[in-house]
Motif scaffolding. Structure first.
Motif, mmCIF file in Angstrom:
data_model
loop_
_atom_site.group_PDB
_atom_site.id
_atom_site.type_symbol
_atom_site.label_atom_id
_atom_site.label_comp_id
_atom_site.label_asym_id
_atom_site.label_seq_id
_atom_site.Cartn_x
_atom_site.Cartn_y
_atom_site.Cartn_z
ATOM 1 N N GLU A 140 0.816 -1.215 0.000
ATOM 2 C CA GLU A 140 0.000 0.000 0.000
ATOM 3 C C GLU A 140 0.851 1.266 0.000
ATOM 4 O OE1 GLU A 140 -0.212 -2.438 2.176
ATOM 5 O OE2 GLU A 140 -2.124 -3.428 1.655
ATOM 6 N N ARG A 141 2.088 1.172 0.454
ATOM 7 C CA ARG A 141 2.948 2.346 0.495
ATOM 8 C C ARG A 141 3.347 2.817 -0.901
ATOM 9 N NH1 ARG A 141 6.995 -0.255 4.834
ATOM 10 N NH2 ARG A 141 6.511 -2.008 3.453
ATOM 11 N N LEU A 142 3.093 1.969 -1.902
ATOM 12 C CA LEU A 142 3.412 2.314 -3.283
ATOM 13 C C LEU A 142 2.226 2.936 -4.019
ATOM 14 C CD1 LEU A 142 5.470 -0.841 -4.286
ATOM 15 C CD2 LEU A 142 6.358 1.465 -3.882
ATOM 16 N N ARG A 143 1.109 3.126 -3.335
ATOM 17 C CA ARG A 143 -0.060 3.717 -3.994
ATOM 18 C C ARG A 143 0.256 5.137 -4.458
ATOM 19 N NH1 ARG A 143 -0.681 4.481 1.425
ATOM 20 N NH2 ARG A 143 -1.526 6.503 2.115
ATOM 21 N N ASP A 144 -0.578 5.630 -5.362
ATOM 22 C CA ASP A 144 -0.373 6.976 -5.883
ATOM 23 C C ASP A 144 -0.640 8.006 -4.797
ATOM 24 O OD1 ASP A 144 0.263 8.888 -7.748
ATOM 25 O OD2 ASP A 144 -1.439 8.489 -9.074
ATOM 26 N N ARG A 145 -0.170 9.216 -5.023
ATOM 27 C CA ARG A 145 -0.449 10.317 -4.106
ATOM 28 C C ARG A 145 -1.955 10.526 -4.008
ATOM 29 N NH1 ARG A 145 1.171 16.609 -5.397
ATOM 30 N NH2 ARG A 145 0.347 17.559 -3.466
ATOM 31 N N GLU A 146 -2.465 10.610 -2.805
ATOM 32 C CA GLU A 146 -3.890 10.842 -2.591
ATOM 33 C C GLU A 146 -4.173 12.343 -2.689
ATOM 34 O OE1 GLU A 146 -4.977 8.995 1.072
ATOM 35 O OE2 GLU A 146 -4.565 6.971 0.331
ATOM 36 N N MET A 147 -5.112 12.701 -3.556
ATOM 37 C CA MET A 147 -5.374 14.108 -3.829
ATOM 38 C C MET A 147 -6.616 14.654 -3.135
ATOM 39 S SD MET A 147 -2.819 15.123 -5.499
ATOM 40 C CE MET A 147 -3.379 16.756 -5.978
ATOM 41 N N GLY A 148 -7.270 13.844 -2.306
ATOM 42 C CA GLY A 148 -8.391 14.340 -1.518
ATOM 43 C C GLY A 148 -9.505 14.902 -2.385
ATOM 44 N N VAL A 149 -9.958 16.129 -2.087
ATOM 45 C CA VAL A 149 -11.069 16.723 -2.825
ATOM 46 C C VAL A 149 -10.705 17.043 -4.269
ATOM 47 C CG1 VAL A 149 -12.075 17.703 -0.719
ATOM 48 C CG2 VAL A 149 -10.504 19.088 -2.100
ATOM 49 N N LEU A 150 -9.414 17.033 -4.591
ATOM 50 C CA LEU A 150 -8.969 17.329 -5.952
ATOM 51 C C LEU A 150 -8.806 16.072 -6.805
ATOM 52 C CD1 LEU A 150 -6.251 20.065 -5.277
ATOM 53 C CD2 LEU A 150 -8.747 20.298 -5.394
ATOM 54 N N GLU A 151 -9.134 14.919 -6.244
ATOM 55 C CA GLU A 151 -8.919 13.656 -6.953
ATOM 56 C C GLU A 151 -9.645 13.644 -8.290
ATOM 57 O OE1 GLU A 151 -10.596 9.335 -6.059
ATOM 58 O OE2 GLU A 151 -8.834 9.764 -4.820
ATOM 59 N N LEU A 152 -8.903 13.296 -9.345
ATOM 60 C CA LEU A 152 -9.402 13.147 -10.706
ATOM 61 C C LEU A 152 -10.033 14.427 -11.253
ATOM 62 C CD1 LEU A 152 -10.901 9.540 -10.565
ATOM 63 C CD2 LEU A 152 -8.760 10.267 -11.606
ATOM 64 N N ARG A 153 -9.563 15.578 -10.799
ATOM 65 C CA ARG A 153 -10.036 16.846 -11.341
ATOM 66 C C ARG A 153 -8.917 17.473 -12.185
ATOM 67 N NH1 ARG A 153 -14.933 17.860 -9.286
ATOM 68 N NH2 ARG A 153 -15.424 17.229 -7.154
ATOM 69 N N THR A 154 -9.288 17.983 -13.339
ATOM 70 C CA THR A 154 -8.311 18.637 -14.198
ATOM 71 C C THR A 154 -7.871 19.954 -13.579
ATOM 72 O OG1 THR A 154 -9.995 19.856 -15.424
ATOM 73 C CG2 THR A 154 -9.405 17.662 -16.258
ATOM 74 N N ALA A 155 -6.768 20.491 -14.076
ATOM 75 C CA ALA A 155 -6.275 21.773 -13.575
ATOM 76 C C ALA A 155 -7.317 22.865 -13.774
ATOM 77 C CB ALA A 155 -4.977 22.137 -14.287
ATOM 78 N N ALA A 156 -8.017 22.814 -14.907
ATOM 79 C CA ALA A 156 -9.034 23.832 -15.170
ATOM 80 C C ALA A 156 -10.193 23.708 -14.190
ATOM 81 C CB ALA A 156 -9.538 23.706 -16.601
ATOM 82 N N ALA A 157 -10.602 22.469 -13.895
ATOM 83 C CA ALA A 157 -11.693 22.276 -12.943
ATOM 84 C C ALA A 157 -11.296 22.754 -11.550
ATOM 85 C CB ALA A 157 -12.092 20.805 -12.909
ATOM 86 N N ILE A 158 -10.050 22.497 -11.164
ATOM 87 C CA ILE A 158 -9.571 22.943 -9.856
ATOM 88 C C ILE A 158 -9.576 24.465 -9.782
ATOM 89 C CG2 ILE A 158 -7.560 23.033 -8.325
ATOM 90 C CD1 ILE A 158 -6.852 20.197 -9.403
#
Length: 258
Positions: free
Chosen positions: A125-143
């Motif tokens: 599990e330590r190799l999982r991707d960075r967790e982005m919280g509320v920004l998960e799977l959001r494009t830069a424009a959406a953010i």
């Protein structure tokens, strides 16, 4: 710096790290960026698309994102590359995320076709991707439109230490990877280790093993993003794990040119 307690001489003789092949999210993000880049600067309909059509948070969990057909081809190329070099790892570790597990499975299959049998991979599990919280799977424009204060805070704080609400900073990723390296130091001395993970995994392992600075990380994020199915390698020389190659994608030339 290189040669800390996280690295040789007591740890692995070699660490090879592969980023997963192109995922459905990677392809969608690239399409979104291309669409936004070609849109009129003042077009209201395109602004709605940036938050709606290209807001990938609607697609489900990041951990469940699958590979594209190109990503599968890229993973196969990695397997063939490792097999041609005749490199049999002693330890194989993989992120539990679907795209990484699929990449590992294809690597093992393609390597086996030319006679290289890889050890059974172990999920960590330590190799999982960075967790982005509320920004998960959001494009830069959406953010920028949905969370403008977070976009500004990220620019102000910098990539290494910025932690989105409910998520992780790159420094947090480095902390969990340090514990992984400590375990390998005790459990796999002298071993050849193959890891399949994510761009944050590769970047933060480099940060740890090469003693990079915050400035180095910011520069790499901007100018040398970790490519899909890239191979990075560190090998013991003169008692230390030293970089042999980073973000190598030469084995993908035929695939990415299609």
């Amino acid at each position: 710096m290189v040669g800390t307690s996280d690295t040789a001489p007591f740890g692995p003789a070699e660490i090879v790290v592969v980023r997963h092949g192109e995922s459905m999210a990677n392809a969608a993000f690239a399409a979104a960026e291309a669409r936004i880049g070609s849109s009129p600067a003042d077009g209201a309909p395109e602004e709605r698309d940036e938050v709606g059509e290209f807001d990938l948070a609607m697609a489900g969990r990041d951990a469940d994102i699958a590979l594209t057909a190109r990503g599968e081809d890229q993973a196969g190329a990695v397997g063939r590359r490792l097999a041609v070099k005749g490199e049999t790892p002693d330890v194989v570790l993989v992120s539990p995320y679907r795209r990484a597990r699929s990449t590992m499975r294809i690597i093992a299959r393609e390597a086996a076709r030319v006679g290289l049998l890889l050890p059974r991979p172990r999920r960590d599990e330590r190799l999982r991707d960075r967790e982005m919280g509320v920004l998960e799977l959001r494009t830069a424009a959406a953010i920028e439109q949905l969370y403008p204060e977070e976009a500004e805070r990220r620019r102000r704080v910098g990539d290494l230490y910025y932690r989105p609400p409910g998520g992780e900073s790159l420094a947090d990723v480095a902390l969990r990877l340090r514990t992984l390296l400590t375990d390998l130091r005790h459990e796999a001395p002298g071993a050849h280790v193959l890891i399949v993970g994510h761009d944050a995994t590769v970047l933060m392992l480099r940060y740890i093993l090469e003693g990079l600075t915050e400035t180095d990380v910011d520069r790499l994020v901007r100018t040398d993003p970790v490519g899909n199915a890239s191979i990075s390698r560190w090998r013991v020389r003169d008692g230390r794990l030293r970089a042999i190659r980073y973000n190598d994608t030469r084995h993908l030339r035929g695939i990415d040119a299609r």
